[in-house]
Design a protein around this motif. Sequence first.
Motif, PDB file in Angstrom:
ATOM      1  N   ALA A   1       0.822  -1.205   0.000  1.00  0.00           N
ATOM      2  CA  ALA A   1       0.000   0.000   0.000  1.00  0.00           C
ATOM      3  C   ALA A   1       0.863   1.265   0.000  1.00  0.00           C
ATOM      4  N   VAL A   2       1.960   1.238   0.771  1.00  0.00           N
ATOM      5  CA  VAL A   2       2.864   2.391   0.797  1.00  0.00           C
ATOM      6  C   VAL A   2       3.492   2.592  -0.575  1.00  0.00           C
ATOM      7  N   ARG A   3       3.973   1.522  -1.188  1.00  0.00           N
ATOM      8  CA  ARG A   3       4.601   1.622  -2.512  1.00  0.00           C
ATOM      9  C   ARG A   3       3.640   2.151  -3.568  1.00  0.00           C
ATOM     10  N   SER A   4       2.371   1.771  -3.464  1.00  0.00           N
ATOM     11  CA  SER A   4       1.381   2.187  -4.463  1.00  0.00           C
ATOM     12  C   SER A   4       1.054   3.672  -4.380  1.00  0.00           C
ATOM     13  N   GLY A   5       1.365   4.302  -3.250  1.00  0.00           N
ATOM     14  CA  GLY A   5       1.014   5.697  -3.045  1.00  0.00           C
ATOM     15  C   GLY A   5      -0.268   5.883  -2.270  1.00  0.00           C
ATOM     16  N   ALA A   6      -0.937   4.789  -1.912  1.00  0.00           N
ATOM     17  CA  ALA A   6      -2.226   4.873  -1.227  1.00  0.00           C
ATOM     18  C   ALA A   6      -2.118   5.424   0.188  1.00  0.00           C
ATOM     19  N   MET A   7      -0.911   5.445   0.758  1.00  0.00           N
ATOM     20  CA  MET A   7      -0.731   5.895   2.135  1.00  0.00           C
ATOM     21  C   MET A   7      -0.162   7.314   2.228  1.00  0.00           C
ATOM     22  N   GLN A   8      -0.132   8.034   1.122  1.00  0.00           N
ATOM     23  CA  GLN A   8       0.527   9.339   1.136  1.00  0.00           C
ATOM     24  C   GLN A   8      -0.161  10.343   2.060  1.00  0.00           C
ATOM     25  N   ASP A   9      -1.472  10.176   2.283  1.00  0.00           N
ATOM     26  CA  ASP A   9      -2.156  11.082   3.208  1.00  0.00           C
ATOM     27  C   ASP A   9      -1.707  10.867   4.649  1.00  0.00           C
ATOM     28  N   GLN A  10      -1.303   9.616   4.973  1.00  0.00           N
ATOM     29  CA  GLN A  10      -0.873   9.295   6.330  1.00  0.00           C
ATOM     30  C   GLN A  10       0.606   9.535   6.553  1.00  0.00           C
ATOM     31  N   MET A  11       1.411   9.368   5.508  1.00  0.00           N
ATOM     32  CA  MET A  11       2.853   9.577   5.641  1.00  0.00           C
ATOM     33  C   MET A  11       3.426  10.083   4.324  1.00  0.00           C
ATOM     34  N   THR A  12       4.224  11.125   4.422  1.00  0.00           N
ATOM     35  CA  THR A  12       4.856  11.698   3.236  1.00  0.00           C
ATOM     36  C   THR A  12       6.286  11.201   3.159  1.00  0.00           C
ATOM     37  N   LEU A  13       6.587  10.432   2.116  1.00  0.00           N
ATOM     38  CA  LEU A  13       7.914   9.863   1.929  1.00  0.00           C
ATOM     39  C   LEU A  13       8.488  10.332   0.606  1.00  0.00           C
ATOM     40  N   GLU A  14       9.797  10.420   0.555  1.00  0.00           N
ATOM     41  CA  GLU A  14      10.471  10.783  -0.690  1.00  0.00           C
ATOM     42  C   GLU A  14      11.320   9.605  -1.129  1.00  0.00           C
ATOM     43  N   PRO A  15      10.831   8.799  -2.108  1.00  0.00           N
ATOM     44  CA  PRO A  15      11.611   7.655  -2.583  1.00  0.00           C
ATOM     45  C   PRO A  15      12.979   8.113  -3.079  1.00  0.00           C
ATOM     46  N   PRO A  16      13.995   7.233  -3.011  1.00  0.00           N
ATOM     47  CA  PRO A  16      13.886   5.805  -2.715  1.00  0.00           C
ATOM     48  C   PRO A  16      13.664   5.519  -1.228  1.00  0.00           C
ATOM     49  N   VAL A  17      12.821   4.513  -0.953  1.00  0.00           N
ATOM     50  CA  VAL A  17      12.444   4.137   0.407  1.00  0.00           C
ATOM     51  C   VAL A  17      12.492   2.622   0.532  1.00  0.00           C
ATOM     52  N   ALA A  18      13.041   2.125   1.627  1.00  0.00           N
ATOM     53  CA  ALA A  18      13.075   0.686   1.872  1.00  0.00           C
ATOM     54  C   ALA A  18      11.718   0.204   2.383  1.00  0.00           C
ATOM     55  N   PHE A  19      11.332  -1.005   1.979  1.00  0.00           N
ATOM     56  CA  PHE A  19      10.143  -1.649   2.517  1.00  0.00           C
ATOM     57  C   PHE A  19      10.391  -2.066   3.967  1.00  0.00           C
ATOM     58  N   GLY A  20       9.297  -2.414   4.646  1.00  0.00           N
ATOM     59  CA  GLY A  20       9.406  -3.069   5.951  1.00  0.00           C
ATOM     60  C   GLY A  20       8.987  -2.205   7.110  1.00  0.00           C
ATOM     61  N   SER A  21       7.902  -2.589   7.807  1.00  0.00           N
ATOM     62  CA  SER A  21       7.371  -1.781   8.901  1.00  0.00           C
ATOM     63  C   SER A  21       7.537  -2.426  10.274  1.00  0.00           C
ATOM     64  N   GLU A  22       8.181  -3.592  10.351  1.00  0.00           N
ATOM     65  CA  GLU A  22       8.426  -4.240  11.651  1.00  0.00           C
ATOM     66  C   GLU A  22       9.766  -4.965  11.597  1.00  0.00           C
ATOM     67  N   VAL A  23      10.507  -4.866  12.705  1.00  0.00           N
ATOM     68  CA  VAL A  23      11.919  -5.248  12.685  1.00  0.00           C
ATOM     69  C   VAL A  23      12.328  -5.827  14.036  1.00  0.00           C
TER      70      VAL A  23
END
Length: 303
Positions: free
Chosen positions: A45-67
């Motif tokens: 969802a983040v890669r597709s751009g669907a989450m841009q309202d919740q978080m503004t990112l400037e690619p390139p960006v690594a995947f992964g939300s838990e570590v």
Amino acid sequence: MKAYGFVRYGDADTQQMLDLPAPSPMGHELVVQVRAAGVNPVDVAVRSGAMQDQMTLEPPVAFGSEVSGTVLEVGTDVEGFTVGDEVFGASAPGGGGLSEQAVLTASETAKKPGNLSWEHAAVLPVAAATAYDALAQLDLRTGQTLLVIGAGGGVGVVVLQLARDRGITVIGVAGESKRAVVESFGAVFVPKGDGVVDAVRASLPDGVHAVLDLVGGTALTDAAQLASPASVVSTIDVDGVQGLGGSYVTRTNSAAVLNALADLVVGGSLDPHVVETITLDDAHRAIAAVEQGSPPGKVVVVP
């Protein structure tokens, strides 16, 4: 550092191996040497751009939300963590875990028990914690009945176990290929599709006490017929569930929940159900697994 992510918003063609600068923490963050990272539908969802309202990112960006990983650097405002601590938690926005190093939000990070594996620790902060929060929000009692839509995925398999151990009867809706895993965690299996409502009413004419939706759309709309509107919650379809009179699952994003989940895993009552471990060099396979259809459990990426 080596990472796997996307270079612009879009489909899978935007993904590639990246060479990113080693991160530095803001005051409330930690930098960790990654030992394992979970993969979730939210990554797509983040890669597709669907989450841009919740978080503004400037690619390139690594995947992964838990570590899970070992602390390398501690932000100036962080207390309770030191370099060398073994931890697990949620990636900070833009600090993706499919990389050699990742940035974690300290308030959403916990110390890893020594007898909790890196792989199991890495899959608790998103899917398992969402399941925990959803059940807390529903506040069902022993003997009540819960219908779970999308019961065979990473969130679903944790919900099944947590509910079972609280004496809640669970009906799990999933694809036929996930029948075995749904039944293995004590739920009554119902195949997804147009017959869900009829199948449930055949054994429970008055419906169920609550519905937990992990899919959204038509599946949510149909299942909502089986419970009172106030007892319908969704982790994925905020507009749909609120339109039906239900509610969206509120995430606590707390270290306390992570500690509680870790205790359950170490104690043997919760299986995070890691079904595949993939190396960072093959991380495209992990993203494809969740994009093509949620696997029956969790996929983990390791360096």
